[in-house]
Design an enzyme around this catalytic site. Structure first.
Site, mmCIF file in Angstrom:
data_model
loop_
_atom_site.group_PDB
_atom_site.id
_atom_site.type_symbol
_atom_site.label_atom_id
_atom_site.label_comp_id
_atom_site.label_asym_id
_atom_site.label_seq_id
_atom_site.Cartn_x
_atom_site.Cartn_y
_atom_site.Cartn_z
ATOM 1 N N ASP A 4 31.029 -19.952 24.208
ATOM 2 C CA ASP A 4 31.275 -18.640 23.991
ATOM 3 C C ASP A 4 31.851 -18.216 22.409
ATOM 4 O O ASP A 4 32.516 -18.973 22.053
ATOM 5 C CB ASP A 4 32.474 -18.061 24.876
ATOM 6 C CG ASP A 4 32.375 -16.595 25.185
ATOM 7 O OD1 ASP A 4 32.574 -16.165 26.356
ATOM 8 O OD2 ASP A 4 32.336 -15.900 24.149
ATOM 9 N N ASP A 104 26.037 -14.165 24.128
ATOM 10 C CA ASP A 104 26.697 -14.928 23.497
ATOM 11 C C ASP A 104 27.469 -16.158 24.163
ATOM 12 O O ASP A 104 28.444 -16.640 23.869
ATOM 13 C CB ASP A 104 28.012 -14.178 22.724
ATOM 14 C CG ASP A 104 29.127 -13.692 23.466
ATOM 15 O OD1 ASP A 104 28.736 -13.590 24.668
ATOM 16 O OD2 ASP A 104 30.227 -13.817 22.973
ATOM 17 N N GLU A 105 26.987 -16.544 25.331
ATOM 18 C CA GLU A 105 27.751 -17.289 26.054
ATOM 19 C C GLU A 105 26.514 -18.267 26.945
ATOM 20 O O GLU A 105 25.474 -17.617 27.209
ATOM 21 C CB GLU A 105 28.341 -16.522 27.279
ATOM 22 C CG GLU A 105 29.195 -16.858 28.174
ATOM 23 C CD GLU A 105 29.727 -16.175 29.094
ATOM 24 O OE1 GLU A 105 30.329 -16.694 29.959
ATOM 25 O OE2 GLU A 105 29.787 -14.816 28.811
HETATM 26 N N1 DCP Z 1 30.150 -6.404 24.696
HETATM 27 C C1 DCP Z 1 29.890 -4.866 24.706
HETATM 28 N N2 DCP Z 1 30.568 -4.234 25.805
HETATM 29 C C2 DCP Z 1 31.881 -4.869 26.335
HETATM 30 C C3 DCP Z 1 31.901 -6.272 26.272
HETATM 31 C C4 DCP Z 1 31.192 -6.890 25.391
HETATM 32 O O1 DCP Z 1 28.921 -4.248 24.010
HETATM 33 N N3 DCP Z 1 32.331 -3.931 27.050
HETATM 34 C C5 DCP Z 1 29.442 -7.182 23.647
HETATM 35 C C6 DCP Z 1 30.141 -7.114 22.244
HETATM 36 C C7 DCP Z 1 30.569 -8.496 22.395
HETATM 37 C C8 DCP Z 1 29.692 -9.270 23.249
HETATM 38 O O2 DCP Z 1 29.258 -8.405 24.092
HETATM 39 O O3 DCP Z 1 30.835 -9.065 20.917
HETATM 40 C C9 DCP Z 1 30.320 -10.504 23.834
HETATM 41 O O4 DCP Z 1 31.367 -10.259 24.793
HETATM 42 P P1 DCP Z 1 32.629 -10.796 25.143
HETATM 43 O O5 DCP Z 1 33.070 -10.436 26.306
HETATM 44 O O6 DCP Z 1 32.284 -12.461 25.082
HETATM 45 O O7 DCP Z 1 33.472 -10.600 23.895
HETATM 46 P P2 DCP Z 1 33.407 -11.016 22.292
HETATM 47 O O8 DCP Z 1 32.390 -11.971 22.059
HETATM 48 O O9 DCP Z 1 33.357 -10.009 21.442
HETATM 49 O O10 DCP Z 1 35.004 -11.719 22.283
HETATM 50 P P3 DCP Z 1 35.765 -13.123 22.729
HETATM 51 O O11 DCP Z 1 36.032 -13.785 21.422
HETATM 52 O O12 DCP Z 1 36.778 -12.727 23.687
HETATM 53 O O13 DCP Z 1 34.615 -13.862 23.425
HETATM 54 CA CA CA Z 2 32.369 -14.001 23.266
#
Ligand code: DCP
Ligand code: CA
Length: 389
Positions: A4, A104-105
């Site tokens: 992730d 991203d996962e």
């Molecule tokens: N995303 C979005 N709206 C949301 C959640 C996520 O647009 N409510 C988008 C932005 C994030 C991406 O999807 O960068 C990936 O979501 P993640 O939940 O994996 O969160 P992050 O990668 O940002 O943070 P983490 O480090 O917790 O994985």
């Molecule tokens: Ca993420």
């Protein structure tokens, strides 16, 4: 193995503008034209901003109240897609099977590769280093024997973390964690279990089955997951740029011939569309939905970019056979292709491939001239028969 990317959109923004590094950065949601949505919400934020209590999904004004010095950026969606594709082409160098869940996962399945990779920790380290070097962002990885534990493990030491849960230690690893750490437990479910006095996953795993059973299948899933049993399925949240087609059957079916014929029809549609657009893609993905709406998808990165129906179908058939249990009726299949625009690698088979592609382009022209279905593969005739039943 579950991978992730950390604060994904924010990390890409920081890579694009290194002055943002080390600062609280908020990425705002954007509209389809790439403009920030006024009075919008936080799509994600850097870990520096998270220290102030900012979370994704929070209204921007509220986030700025918590952290007034935060810098709001965003809108480079094409860059996020590019970074995502670069990351997953790195994972494809190592993992024989990659199941991408969102932008991203992904789950990387290394089962059966012990003889090439006796030490998965080393491979995870390599993957993380290559992502850092080539894409300029960080990834967290969890290594475990099941998907659920892998996912919880990749979250365990975020950001830039690597967590390894040895086989047999799954339950022990999960036990002290709060139940909200388990994917699938929402706010309501969390409150409900809290009312029962269940706060940790260890406590959840120890609730007698009879007490869980009455709350239905979903609670049973979570209860099993807390014990380290693999049963949670994940549905992709954000679609990367891809062309895909899917169809819900008129009647649920477990007939492999019908399902493959349907798959062939969908691949024909995908192939025609990408050839028309002049795309070639490398990553083929197939989705199957069971009659109870459980949805599974697998993808495979081809060694070369293609727009050839036959090649896409060959990969799709293998994927479908991998992900379907072979007997539970399905209600839908879907197929798609992504990772467009990569250069075609010369290969021994190029001559044959080119001829095949020529043929398919000629069929496209005939279909355009005489209407869809003017030229169809023999397998598709079955669909007509089944539909008329
Ligand atoms: N995303 C979005 N709206 C949301 C959640 C996520 O647009 N409510 C988008 C932005 C994030 C991406 O999807 O960068 C990936 O979501 P993640 O939940 O994996 O969160 P992050 O990668 O940002 O943070 P983490 O480090 O917790 O994985
Ligand atoms: Ca993420």
């Amino acid at each position: 193995m579950h991978l992730d990317l950390d604060a994904f959109f924010a990390s890409v923004e920081i890579k694009l503008n290194p002055l943002l590094r080390g600062k609280p950065v908020l990425v705002g949601r954007v509209d389809p034209h790439g403009r920030l949505v006024p009075r919008g919400v936080v799509a994600t934020c850097s870990y520096e901003a998270r220290k102030f209590g900012v979370k994704s999904g929070m209204p921007l004004f509220q986030a700025l109240k918590l952290c007034p010095q935060a810098i709001v950026v965003g809108g480079h969606f094409e860059e996020y897609v590019k970074a995502s594709e670069a990351v997953f082409s790195i994972t494809a160098r190592y993992a024989p099977k990659v199941e991408q869940i969102g932008i991203d996962e992904a789950f990387l399945d290394f089962s059966g590769t012990e003889w090439i990779y006796p030490n998965l920790g080393k491979i995870a380290k390599k993957i993380r280093e290559e992502i850092k070097r080539e894409v300029g962002i960080t990834a967290s990885i969890g290594i475990a024997t099941t998907k659920v534990v892998g996912k919880v493990a990749s979250d365990y030491q975020k950001p830039d973390g690597l967590t390894y849960v040895p086989a047999g230690r799954e339950k022990e690893f999960l036990a002290p964690l709060p139940i909200a750490d388990l994917p699938g437990i929402g706010r309501k479910m969390e409150e409900y279990f809290h009312r029962l006095g269940v706060k940790t996953l260890g406590e959840l795993a120890n609730v007698p089955f009879e007490k869980i059973e009455v709350y239905g299948k979903f609670a049973i899933n979570l209860w099993e997951a807390a014990s380290g049993v693999d049963n949670i399925w994940f549905v992709p949240r954000v679609e990367a740029k891809s062309v895909s087609h899917s169809e819900t059957f008129a009647k649920n079916s477990a007939d492999i011939k019908f399902i493959l014929a349907m798959l062939q029809k969908l691949v024909e549609e995908v192939g025609t569309e990408i050839r028309k657009e002049g795309y070639t893609g490398r990553c083929v993905h197939v989705t199957a939905r069971y009659r109870d709406f459980r949805t599974v998808s697998h993808q495979r990165v081809l060694p070369y970019s293609t727009s050839c129906t036959k090649e896409i179908y060959e990969a799709a058939e293998v994927l479908l056979k991998e992900l379907w249990d072979g007997y539970t009726p399905l209600r839908l299949v879907g197929v798609g292709i992504s990772q467009f625009g990569e250069t075609i690698q010369p290969s021994l088979f190029d001559n044959v491939r080119e001829k095949r592609l020529e043929l398919e382009k000629r069929i496209d022209q005939l279909c355009e001239k005489f209407g869809e279905g003017a030229v169809v593969p023999a397998a598709l005739i079955r669909l007509g028969k089944v539909k008329n039943l």
